[in-house]
Design a protein around this motif. Structure first.
Motif, PDB file in Angstrom:
ATOM      1  N   VAL A  83       1.471  -1.306   0.130  1.00 26.84           N
ATOM      2  CA  VAL A  83       0.481   0.121  -0.032  1.00 26.84           C
ATOM      3  C   VAL A  83       0.537   1.271  -0.177  1.00 26.84           C
ATOM      4  CG1 VAL A  83      -0.255   0.017   2.614  1.00 26.84           C
ATOM      5  CG2 VAL A  83      -2.271   1.807   1.501  1.00 26.84           C
ATOM      6  N   THR A  84       0.870   2.372  -0.675  1.00 27.23           N
ATOM      7  CA  THR A  84       1.137   3.477  -1.076  1.00 27.23           C
ATOM      8  C   THR A  84      -0.004   4.275  -0.203  1.00 27.23           C
ATOM      9  OG1 THR A  84       2.576   2.760  -2.669  1.00 27.23           O
ATOM     10  CG2 THR A  84       2.177   5.444  -2.131  1.00 27.23           C
ATOM     11  N   PRO A  85       0.166   4.815   0.779  1.00 23.11           N
ATOM     12  CA  PRO A  85      -1.001   5.700   1.507  1.00 23.11           C
ATOM     13  C   PRO A  85      -0.581   6.870   0.860  1.00 23.11           C
ATOM     14  CG  PRO A  85       1.221   6.063   2.708  1.00 23.11           C
ATOM     15  CD  PRO A  85       1.412   4.705   1.611  1.00 23.11           C
ATOM     16  N   PRO A  86      -2.004   7.733   1.101  1.00 19.65           N
ATOM     17  CA  PRO A  86      -2.163   9.302   0.799  1.00 19.65           C
ATOM     18  C   PRO A  86      -0.789  10.353   1.143  1.00 19.65           C
ATOM     19  CG  PRO A  86      -4.420   8.391   1.608  1.00 19.65           C
ATOM     20  CD  PRO A  86      -3.660   7.544   1.855  1.00 19.65           C
ATOM     21  N   THR A  87      -0.666  11.037   0.097  1.00 18.47           N
ATOM     22  CA  THR A  87      -0.080  11.725   0.378  1.00 18.47           C
ATOM     23  C   THR A  87       0.291  12.905   1.598  1.00 18.47           C
ATOM     24  OG1 THR A  87       0.904  12.093  -1.859  1.00 18.47           O
ATOM     25  CG2 THR A  87       1.747  14.229  -0.647  1.00 18.47           C
ATOM     26  N   ASN A  88       0.937  12.545   2.399  1.00 19.58           N
ATOM     27  CA  ASN A  88       0.501  14.213   3.785  1.00 19.58           C
ATOM     28  C   ASN A  88      -0.247  15.390   3.196  1.00 19.58           C
ATOM     29  OD1 ASN A  88       2.020  12.079   5.579  1.00 19.58           O
ATOM     30  ND2 ASN A  88       4.279  13.917   4.603  1.00 19.58           N
ATOM     31  N   ILE A  89      -0.720  15.846   4.000  1.00 14.60           N
ATOM     32  CA  ILE A  89      -1.657  16.960   4.295  1.00 14.60           C
ATOM     33  C   ILE A  89      -0.995  18.363   4.865  1.00 14.60           C
ATOM     34  CG2 ILE A  89      -3.956  18.626   3.861  1.00 14.60           C
ATOM     35  CD1 ILE A  89      -5.352  15.547   3.109  1.00 14.60           C
ATOM     36  N   THR A  90      -0.431  19.089   4.395  1.00 12.05           N
ATOM     37  CA  THR A  90       0.596  20.126   5.493  1.00 12.05           C
ATOM     38  C   THR A  90      -0.616  21.486   4.752  1.00 12.05           C
ATOM     39  OG1 THR A  90       2.403  18.677   4.723  1.00 12.05           O
ATOM     40  CG2 THR A  90       2.522  21.393   5.864  1.00 12.05           C
ATOM     41  N   ASP A  91      -0.496  22.422   6.738  1.00 10.46           N
ATOM     42  CA  ASP A  91      -1.416  23.347   6.443  1.00 10.46           C
ATOM     43  C   ASP A  91      -2.342  23.440   6.024  1.00 10.46           C
ATOM     44  OD1 ASP A  91       1.928  24.991   5.450  1.00 10.46           O
ATOM     45  OD2 ASP A  91       1.283  24.343   8.254  1.00 10.46           O
ATOM     46  N   TRP A  92      -3.382  22.639   6.510  1.00  9.95           N
ATOM     47  CA  TRP A  92      -4.703  22.288   6.040  1.00  9.95           C
ATOM     48  C   TRP A  92      -5.508  23.891   7.040  1.00  9.95           C
ATOM     49  CZ3 TRP A  92      -8.311  17.592   6.648  1.00  9.95           C
ATOM     50  CH2 TRP A  92      -9.659  18.340   5.460  1.00  9.95           C
ATOM     51  N   VAL A  93      -5.950  24.904   5.710  1.00  9.56           N
ATOM     52  CA  VAL A  93      -6.301  25.999   6.319  1.00  9.56           C
ATOM     53  C   VAL A  93      -8.331  25.483   7.405  1.00  9.56           C
ATOM     54  CG1 VAL A  93      -6.830  28.402   6.267  1.00  9.56           C
ATOM     55  CG2 VAL A  93      -4.960  27.314   5.388  1.00  9.56           C
ATOM     56  N   PHE A  94      -8.366  26.262   7.866  1.00 11.76           N
ATOM     57  CA  PHE A  94      -9.962  25.786   8.381  1.00 11.76           C
ATOM     58  C   PHE A  94     -11.005  26.742   8.266  1.00 11.76           C
ATOM     59  CE2 PHE A  94      -8.933  21.475   9.097  1.00 11.76           C
ATOM     60  CZ  PHE A  94      -7.871  20.727   9.992  1.00 11.76           C
ATOM     61  N   ASN A  95     -11.823  26.667   8.044  1.00  8.23           N
ATOM     62  CA  ASN A  95     -13.107  28.035   8.275  1.00  8.23           C
ATOM     63  C   ASN A  95     -14.067  27.810   9.059  1.00  8.23           C
ATOM     64  OD1 ASN A  95     -14.829  30.020   7.819  1.00  8.23           O
ATOM     65  ND2 ASN A  95     -12.460  30.850   5.790  1.00  8.23           N
ATOM     66  N   PRO A  96     -14.503  28.501   9.863  1.00  7.05           N
ATOM     67  CA  PRO A  96     -16.075  27.525  10.680  1.00  7.05           C
ATOM     68  C   PRO A  96     -17.159  28.732   9.785  1.00  7.05           C
ATOM     69  CG  PRO A  96     -14.592  29.266  11.732  1.00  7.05           C
ATOM     70  CD  PRO A  96     -13.510  28.795  10.532  1.00  7.05           C
ATOM     71  N   SER A  97     -16.502  29.403   8.827  1.00  9.71           N
ATOM     72  CA  SER A  97     -17.695  30.098   8.228  1.00  9.71           C
ATOM     73  C   SER A  97     -18.209  29.691   6.857  1.00  9.71           C
ATOM     74  CB  SER A  97     -17.526  31.251   8.214  1.00  9.71           C
ATOM     75  OG  SER A  97     -15.958  31.701   6.891  1.00  9.71           O
ATOM     76  N   LEU A  98     -17.045  28.465   6.795  1.00 11.02           N
ATOM     77  CA  LEU A  98     -17.763  27.506   5.360  1.00 11.02           C
ATOM     78  C   LEU A  98     -18.345  26.349   5.464  1.00 11.02           C
ATOM     79  CD1 LEU A  98     -14.455  28.028   3.878  1.00 11.02           C
ATOM     80  CD2 LEU A  98     -15.955  30.020   3.432  1.00 11.02           C
ATOM     81  N   GLU A  99     -18.892  25.460   3.752  1.00 12.03           N
ATOM     82  CA  GLU A  99     -19.572  24.630   4.775  1.00 12.03           C
ATOM     83  C   GLU A  99     -19.017  23.586   5.853  1.00 12.03           C
ATOM     84  OE1 GLU A  99     -21.086  23.142   0.741  1.00 12.03           O
ATOM     85  OE2 GLU A  99     -22.229  21.321   1.634  1.00 12.03           O
ATOM     86  N   GLN A 100     -19.842  22.898   6.623  1.00 10.80           N
ATOM     87  CA  GLN A 100     -19.189  22.272   7.158  1.00 10.80           C
ATOM     88  C   GLN A 100     -19.741  20.398   6.775  1.00 10.80           C
ATOM     89  OE1 GLN A 100     -16.446  22.092   8.877  1.00 10.80           O
ATOM     90  NE2 GLN A 100     -16.395  24.742   8.418  1.00 10.80           N
TER      91      GLN A 100
END
Lengths: 154, 190
Positions: free
Chosen positions: A25-42
Motif C-alpha cells: 500500500v502507498t498511503p495518500p500524500t501528507n496534507i500540510t497546513d490545511w486551513v480550516f474556516n468555520p464560516s464555510l460549509e462543513q
C-alpha cells in the motif's frame, strides 16, 4: 528409477496458482497546513489517493484507516513541531475518513473503508468538522497521523 | 530376475512419489509472502481567524418628543474563533446626503430616495447591553469588543437604539419617513 526421479521432479514444480502472494500500500500524500474556516460549509474536506498493488489480478484485498496514537485518539491535536503539547488544544470533532465506506477515527475496530480486487487506486476523503470553538493556534499547529493498512483477503 | 528385484525395491518409492505429486496438484498450496502492508499519512492544519456577524433586525417606530429607545426583534449576534470587535458607522450609503452622518434624514417611500432635508436634530445612538452608547457619525466607532480567544458561537449581543426627538423635528407627510442605514463591521483578530 528414472520414473521415480521424474515423478519426484513433478512434485516440486509449483503450479501457477500457488505463486507467492503479496500486497503493498502507498498511503495518500501528507496534507500540510490545511486551513480550516468555520464560516464555510462543513465538514471541510481534502482528498488523496491510496494505491494498492497485489501480485495477482485476482487477489482480493481490504483497506482500513486508523489513528493508532493514544494522544490524538482520532482528534487533531496541538503539535509544537516536534511533539504533541501536553494538555494542548484539540479540535472538538474527530476526523472522518471516507472511501467506499466512511469511518470515524480512531476506528479502533479496524472497519474497512474499501475492498476490492487487483491493483487499485482508491480515492480517500479526509473530512473535518470545524466550529468557532476550535481556537486558532498562534504558533503551533494541529496534527494527526493516519495509518492505512491493506490486507489480502484470503 | 534382476529386473523383478529392482521393481520390487522401487515400488514403495514410486508410490510415495505418486502420492506427493498428487498432493502438489490437488492441494496447490498458496504461498503468501506479505499478507498486509501499512503506510502513514501526516495531516497538519490550523483554523484561520474568522468572524461572522448578523446585524440587528430593521426597526420601524413612532417616536415622541424626548428620549426614545427601541429594541430590535433580533439582536446583533457574533460568532468568532479569535478575539474580535464590532464597529458601527453611517456610511451615507444609498446616496444619503453629505453632512448627515449619524442622523436620520427624510426619505421618500414612493421613489425610495433620500430628500436633501430635513434631517433629525440629534444623531441616533446604538448600544450593546453592558456597554456605553455610541452616538453614530460618518466615522466607524467601536461598539463592542471581546478579548476572549476561546471562541464564541452565535453570541447574542443585546442591542438598543436611542433617538432623542426635538420640537424642531418636523412631522413627515404620508409618503415620507425618516431613515438611516447603519453598517456593522466585525473584525478579528484584534
Amino acid at each position: 528409477m528414472l520414473s521415480v526421479v521424474f515423478i519426484l521432479m513433478l512434485t516440486f514444480i509449483v503450479p501457477e496458482a500457488a505463486q507467492a502472494q503479496s500486497i503493498e500500500v502507498t498511503p495518500p500524500t501528507n496534507i500540510t497546513d490545511w486551513v480550516f474556516n468555520p464560516s464555510l460549509e462543513q465538514p471541510q474536506t481534502q482528498t488523496g489517493t491510496c494505491v494498492i498493488n497485489v501480485t495477482n489480478t485476482t487477489d482480493n484485498w481490504t483497506l482500513t484507516a486508523q489513528d493508532l496514537n493514544a494522544t490524538t485518539n482520532g482528534y487533531m491535536t496541538e503539535w509544537d513541531g516536534s511533539s504533541y503539547v501536553t494538555g494542548g488544544a484539540k479540535l472538538h470533532n474527530a476526523m472522518n475518513i471516507s472511501a467506499t465506506s466512511e469511518v470515524t477515527l480512531p476506528n479502533v475496530a479496524g472497519t474497512n473503508i474499501a475492498t476490492g480486487t487487483g491493483n487499485t487506486s482508491v480515492e480517500v476523503t479526509f473530512k473535518q468538522e470545524i466550529g468557532y470553538s476550535d481556537v486558532v493556534l498562534a504558533t503551533d499547529t494541529y496534527r494527526i497521523v493516519l495509518t492505512f493498512e491493506a490486507s489480502l483477503a484470503i | 530376475m534382476v529386473k523383478a528385484k529392482l521393481l520390487k525395491a522401487a515400488s514403495p518409492l514410486l508410490v510415495l512419489a505418486l502420492v506427493l505429486s498428487m498432493m502438489a496438484v490437488v492441494a496447490a498450496p498458496q504461498v503468501v509472502s506479505a499478507a498486509s502492508s501499512t503506510g502513514t499519512s501526516n495531516i497538519t492544519g490550523n483554523p484561520t481567524s474568522t468572524i461572522t456577524i448578523t446585524a440587528p433586525s430593521n426597526i420601524s417606530a413612532s417616536w415622541s418628543i424626548g428620549a426614545n429607545s427601541m429594541q430590535p426583534t433580533t439582536n446583533l449576534t457574533v460568532s468568532s474563533n479569535d478575539a474580535w470587535q464590532v464597529s458601527v458607522n453611517d456610511t451615507l450609503c444609498e446616496s444619503k446626503p453629505a453632512g448627515t452622518g449619524g442622523k436620520l434624514v427624510s426619505y421618500n417611500t414612493t421613489s425610495n430616495t433620500y430628500e436633501t432635508s430635513p434631517a433629525l436634530t440629534n444623531a441616533l445612538g446604538v448600544k450593546v447591553t453592558g456597554e456605553s452608547v455610541v452616538t453614530l457619525s460618518g466615522t466607524a466607532q467601536n461598539l463592542y469588543a471581546s478579548s476572549q480567544s476561546a471562541g464564541v458561537t452565535d453570541q447574542n449581543c443585546g442591542t438598543l437604539f436611542n433617538q432623542t426627538i426635538a420640537y424642531a423635528d418636523v412631522v413627515q407627510t404620508a409618503d415620507h419617513t425618516y431613515r438611516i442605514v447603519i453598517t456593522f463591521v466585525g473584525t478579528c483578530p484584534v
